[in-house]
Write a protein that holds these residues in place. Structure first.
Motif: not given
Length: 449
Positions: A324-326, A306-310, A315-317
């Motif tokens: 994809l981050s979600g 979960f931490a790594l997925a933050l 970088f999401a713009t």
């Protein structure tokens, strides 16, 4: 009642548990400050005080749960009589009759209705949660029931996190509150069959004496035994920081999505829907892993993921990047959701060896207090960042404000999760210890009284 039907009936309570709590925690501050354009400072202070009050009340509600008996036994009356008032209180939060220019009346209405809702929510749901170890006593039944509970819980998360923006865009925030209030009442009513009210009345009628294990400890001793329990403190410390990180992410995602990515309300909801869509099937994968690695090791893996997925959120713009981050967040989130009831049930089992009593209400309530403190902390941190970075409601934001929105959903949650892992390293109920506790309990319960 058949076992599967009982499990489905009880665990359906996860829908209202997450439906209203997540909708409230995620959107109420945004609704009062950005949509209604109330003062961020006044609303932030009111939200912080309200949440502190509610969480301090929680342990006494748990103690009340452990020691209150009725014609249905313990816990059940609070659920039966609390369902409808809880739904109505949630509706009132979203029906503010005052304009934000009347600062005291506007803030006061938010404060009073939030206090009413949160108190009724805690009173009802701590008793519903405390029924879990009581209804499902074996590890096998708990694992099966937990899978159902988290499945319903994720449906509640989807509704509570993602749907409010969609519904409010169509019919407005006040009607969204009414719809969710009605849904919470309806879904709480579906839990009643699992409680087998008729059987409970007959058992209470036929009971001739109170067993020693059913006599509640004095309140101060109960608090002391709970707060010096190493297994519980290391578990709940981890849960506090992880829940704070999750609350920061969900509550402040609206600012980030609206101002950094310029997304519509529907697009913001789709980010959360993607997260939960991934989490839903993975609940069963984590359920397969837990018996093999143990709850402790599996929890460490889930929290780290979960931490790594933050990190990708930094970088999401674009909308696609945020989606994809979600999706990545859903992998660790599903494990965290799956393991909470398993871990706290293990803690309660170990405590029974030391105290000779089942104290589900106290443990779930203190867990609620400590984890719930993440909400006022989130409110305070959010208000601080908004003020310090120069946020202005519904207008073009400065570069510092845009950076602040990104900070609130990445760096701050990441640091919190690292702190949670540091707490959990001291958790003593590893796989072999849990097995030994369950065997000792099984042997003591098989002895003649």
């Amino acid at each position: 009642m058949k076992e599967t039907g009982k499990i489905i009936s009880y665990t359906s309570g996860s829908i209202p548990a997450n439906l209203v709590s997540l909708a409230f925690a995620t959107y109420v501050q945004f609704y009062y400050t950005d949509y209604l354009q109330g003062s961020p400072e006044w609303i932030g202070v009111a939200a912080t005080i309200q949440a502190i009050y509610a969480t301090l009340l929680y342990p006494f509600l748990g103690y009340l749960s452990d020691r209150t008996t009725s014609r249905w036994g313990r816990r059940v009356p609070f659920i039966v009589y609390g369902a409808v008032p809880l739904g109505i209180a949630f509706m009132l939060v979203w029906l503010a009759p005052f304009k934000p220019t009347h600062v005291l009346l506007f803030t006061g209405y938010f404060f009073v209705t939030s206090i009413l809702y949160d108190t009724l929510f805690n009173l009802t749901m701590v008793n519903w949660s405390a029924l879990f170890p009581e209804l499902f006593k074996s590890s096998q039944r708990r694992a099966y029931a937990s899978a159902w509970k988290q499945m319903f819980g994720i449906l509640g998360l989807i509704a509570g996190l993602a749907l409010p923006r969609m519904i409010s865009s169509a019919i407005g925030w006040p009607l969204m509150g009414v719809v969710f209030g009605i849904l919470s009442i309806a879904t709480l009513l579906t839990t009643f069959p699992s409680m087998e009210l008729k059987r409970r009345r007959e058992e209470q009628r036929n009971a001739t004496q109170v067993q020693p294990a059913e006599i509640a400890l004095p309140v101060m001793k109960a608090l002391k035994y709970t707060l010096v329990n190493r297994s519980f403190i290391t578990f709940v410390g981890m849960r506090f920081f992880v829940q704070f990180a999750f609350t920061m992410l969900t509550a402040d995602l609206s600012y980030y999505a609206k101002y950094n990515l310029h997304l519509s309300g529907t697009q913001q909801s789709l980010i959360l829907l993607g997260t939960l869509a991934v989490a839903l099937p993975l609940v069963y994968v984590w359920g397969f892993i837990v018996p093999r690695l143990g709850a402790f090791t599996t929890t460490i893996i889930a929290v780290c993921l979960f931490a790594l997925a933050l990190i990708p959120f930094i970088f999401a713009t674009t909308f696609l990047g945020a989606v994809l981050s979600g999706l990545l967040l859903g992998v660790g989130l599903s494990g965290i959701l799956m393991l909470t009831d398993v871990l706290i049930s293990d803690v309660i089992d170990e405590d029974e060896l030391h105290t000779g009593r089942r104290r589900e209400g106290m443990f779930y309530s203190i867990h609620g207090v400590i984890v719930g403190l993440g909400t006022p902390l989130q409110a305070a941190v959010t208000a601080f960042v908004l003020v310090m970075t120069g946020y202005k409601a519904d207008s073009v934001q400065s570069a510092s404000a845009l950076w602040g929105f990104r900070l609130m959903i990445t760096a701050i949650p990441f640091v919190a999760i690292v702190m949670g892992i540091a707490f959990f390293i001291g958790y003593p109920l590893r796989k072999q210890r849990v097995k030994a506790v369950q065997e000792e309990l099984s042997q003591s319960q098989s002895l003649p009284s």
